[in-house]
Design an enzyme around this catalytic site. Structure first.
Site, PDB file in Angstrom:
ATOM      1  N   HIS A 178       0.872  -1.308  -0.102  1.00 23.48           N
ATOM      2  CA  HIS A 178       0.065   0.010  -0.050  1.00 23.48           C
ATOM      3  C   HIS A 178       0.812   1.394   0.051  1.00 23.48           C
ATOM      4  O   HIS A 178       0.713   2.120  -0.775  1.00 23.48           O
ATOM      5  CB  HIS A 178      -0.798   0.037   1.271  1.00 23.48           C
ATOM      6  CG  HIS A 178      -1.716   1.326   1.551  1.00 23.48           C
ATOM      7  ND1 HIS A 178      -3.108   1.194   1.274  1.00 23.48           N
ATOM      8  CD2 HIS A 178      -1.436   2.556   1.881  1.00 23.48           C
ATOM      9  CE1 HIS A 178      -3.725   2.462   1.432  1.00 23.48           C
ATOM     10  NE2 HIS A 178      -2.647   3.149   1.934  1.00 23.48           N
ATOM     11  N   GLU A 179       1.980   1.370   0.773  1.00 26.74           N
ATOM     12  CA  GLU A 179       2.586   2.428   0.900  1.00 26.74           C
ATOM     13  C   GLU A 179       3.464   2.497  -0.345  1.00 26.74           C
ATOM     14  O   GLU A 179       3.736   3.788  -1.037  1.00 26.74           O
ATOM     15  CB  GLU A 179       3.730   2.410   2.263  1.00 26.74           C
ATOM     16  CG  GLU A 179       2.906   2.350   3.458  1.00 26.74           C
ATOM     17  CD  GLU A 179       1.913   3.411   4.020  1.00 26.74           C
ATOM     18  OE1 GLU A 179       2.132   4.455   3.075  1.00 26.74           O
ATOM     19  OE2 GLU A 179       0.816   3.272   4.437  1.00 26.74           O
ATOM     20  N   HIS A 182       1.517   4.173  -2.975  1.00 29.23           N
ATOM     21  CA  HIS A 182       1.610   5.683  -2.905  1.00 29.23           C
ATOM     22  C   HIS A 182       2.814   6.307  -3.391  1.00 29.23           C
ATOM     23  O   HIS A 182       2.769   7.060  -4.269  1.00 29.23           O
ATOM     24  CB  HIS A 182       1.475   5.992  -1.471  1.00 29.23           C
ATOM     25  CG  HIS A 182       0.011   6.253  -0.757  1.00 29.23           C
ATOM     26  ND1 HIS A 182      -0.956   6.620  -1.267  1.00 29.23           N
ATOM     27  CD2 HIS A 182      -0.137   5.564   0.478  1.00 29.23           C
ATOM     28  CE1 HIS A 182      -1.941   6.471  -0.526  1.00 29.23           C
ATOM     29  NE2 HIS A 182      -1.397   5.778   0.653  1.00 29.23           N
ATOM     30  N   HIS A 188      -5.765   7.452  -2.208  1.00 27.59           N
ATOM     31  CA  HIS A 188      -6.805   6.678  -1.736  1.00 27.59           C
ATOM     32  C   HIS A 188      -7.836   6.582  -2.713  1.00 27.59           C
ATOM     33  O   HIS A 188      -8.343   7.406  -3.277  1.00 27.59           O
ATOM     34  CB  HIS A 188      -7.189   6.887  -0.404  1.00 27.59           C
ATOM     35  CG  HIS A 188      -6.115   6.743   0.744  1.00 27.59           C
ATOM     36  ND1 HIS A 188      -5.589   7.523   1.621  1.00 27.59           N
ATOM     37  CD2 HIS A 188      -5.352   5.732   0.856  1.00 27.59           C
ATOM     38  CE1 HIS A 188      -4.719   7.209   2.300  1.00 27.59           C
ATOM     39  NE2 HIS A 188      -4.101   6.053   1.907  1.00 27.59           N
TER      40      HIS A 188
END
Ligand SMILES: *[C@@H]1O[C@H](CO)[C@@H](O)[C@H](O)[C@H]1NC(C)=O
Ligand SMILES: *[C@@H]1O[C@H](CO)[C@@H](O)[C@H](O)[C@H]1NC(C)=O
Ligand SMILES: *[C@@H]1O[C@H](CO)[C@@H](O)[C@H](O)[C@H]1NC(C)=O
Length: 334
Positions: A178-179, A182, A188
């Site tokens: 997830h990071e 980014h 998101h």
């Protein structure tokens, strides 16, 4: 040829299983400490509260761990100089669809394994690649394990940009992926401009101070890459994100689960591949390979590089899973 591939694959598995690979790559040889780009924790950040709530997070709590990081939308760190960056802007892509990374020294081999697993999750269905820092690299993610939560900036910033994974808490493959997404340029899912067509935000259950966690981005700042809203995204908030009372804050209009943090979804992969100009050639007749990811090198054009128009030929990975370590293997030892 097939036999050769098999032998290579087997040798690689043995090697990988022995734990002998080195995620530092050459970077371990360098003693210079990176000068990280300045970041902005924001006015409401409370270090002690964040590190405590991250440390006491439990799987199954109904909240994603990164939501607790005390930043904009939980885990999005903003640059002190440039403010926020957004998915739509290809100038923040990583050149050659390759994210360069450097690990803060002192990371345990178990932690390194998790980082590697997260990278593999991303590579499995996309042409995104990762390679360790080499001396002279200008732009890279610096993966550190300070006790400040799990967070990242969005997109390539230029310079050494931190990705933080709080020790004993954030080292879980899904949240790490997830990071990294980014850092690859993803916001998101729930901040999509059209999200109100897909989810209901129940402000009754949200502290007023947290309303800004649910701000939508504009169509200039966010693109679905032609793929569309994705309830299954690794980038979707959970149902009770920022709840003040345990009641749901995000209610999907369809009967679906949201907030999974185990895998990169099919639509996440498709968005990544659109963003990085990758296409999957299922029947490559070049002879050497049968099906693989290709990349048209337009992503990542910026004042800092001149790969504009380069037609890369990347040994990315594919859903068939034939070459699941290709990206890292090539990059770590190539
Ligand atoms: C991208 O690929 C080109 C050609 O292989 C190479 O010269 C260049 O250094 C690469 N850029 C980065 C940032 O890795
Ligand atoms: C993380 O910790 C290191 C080592 O203590 C420190 O040098 C660095 O500034 C910290 N990074 C951030 C963003 O707080
Ligand atoms: C919003 O939350 C309140 C309080 O929990 C609840 O009474 C209400 O039914 C919810 N609204 C929707 C549309 O779910």
């Amino acid at each position: 040829m097939q036999k050769m591939k098999l032998i290579v694959a087997v040798l690689w598995s043995v090697f990988a299983a022995s734990g002998a690979f080195d995620l530092f790559g050459e970077s371990e040889k360098f003693s210079d400490l990176p000068s990280l780009i300045p970041v902005n924790f924001g006015p409401n950040y409370n270090h002690d509260a964040v590190s405590r709530s991250i440390a006491s997070w439990k799987p199954g709590s109904g909240r994603n761990i990164w939501e607790l990081s005390g930043l904009r939308e939980g885990d999005i760190m903003d640059s002190a100089d440039k403010g926020r960056n957004v998915i739509i802007d290809p100038k923040n892509n990583w050149p050659n669809n390759t994210m360069v990374y450097r690990l803060m020294s002192g990371m345990t081999s178990k932690e390194k394994m998790v980082v590697k697993e997260a990278m593999e999750l991303i590579m499995q269905g996309s042409c995104m690649k990762f390679r360790p820092y080499r001396h002279g690299d200008r732009d890279y993610v610096y993966i550190q394990y300070n006790d400040t939560g799990c967070w990242s900036l969005v997109g390539r910033q230029g310079g050494a940009q931190p990705v933080n994974l709080q020790r004993d808490a954030c080292f879980i493959p899904g949240p790490v992926a997830h990071e990294l997404l980014h850092a690859a340029g993803f916001e998101h899912q729930h901040s999509a401009p059209d999200r109100d067509d897909y989810v209901y935000i129940n402000y009754t259950n949200i502290e007023e101070a947290d309303y800004d966690q649910f701000e939508k981005l504009s169509a200039n700042e966010y693109s679905e890459m032609g793929v569309g809203y994705d309830y299954d995204s690794l980038m979707h908030y959970s149902r009770s994100a920022f709840s003040k009372n345990g009641e749901d804050t995000i209610i999907p209009y369809e009967d679906v689960e949201i907030g999974q943090q185990e895998y990169v979804s099919d639509k996440d992969y498709r968005k990544l591949n659109v963003k990085y100009n990758c296409f999957y050639d299922a029947d490559d007749d070049s002879g050497a390979h049968h099906s693989e990811w290709h990349h048209e090198g337009t992503g990542g054009s910026s004042p800092h590089n001149s790969e504009h128009g380069n037609t890369g030929h990347n040994n990315g990975n594919n859903h068939a899973g034939g070459n699941a370590n290709g990206g890292i293997l090539t990059n770590m030892f190539g």
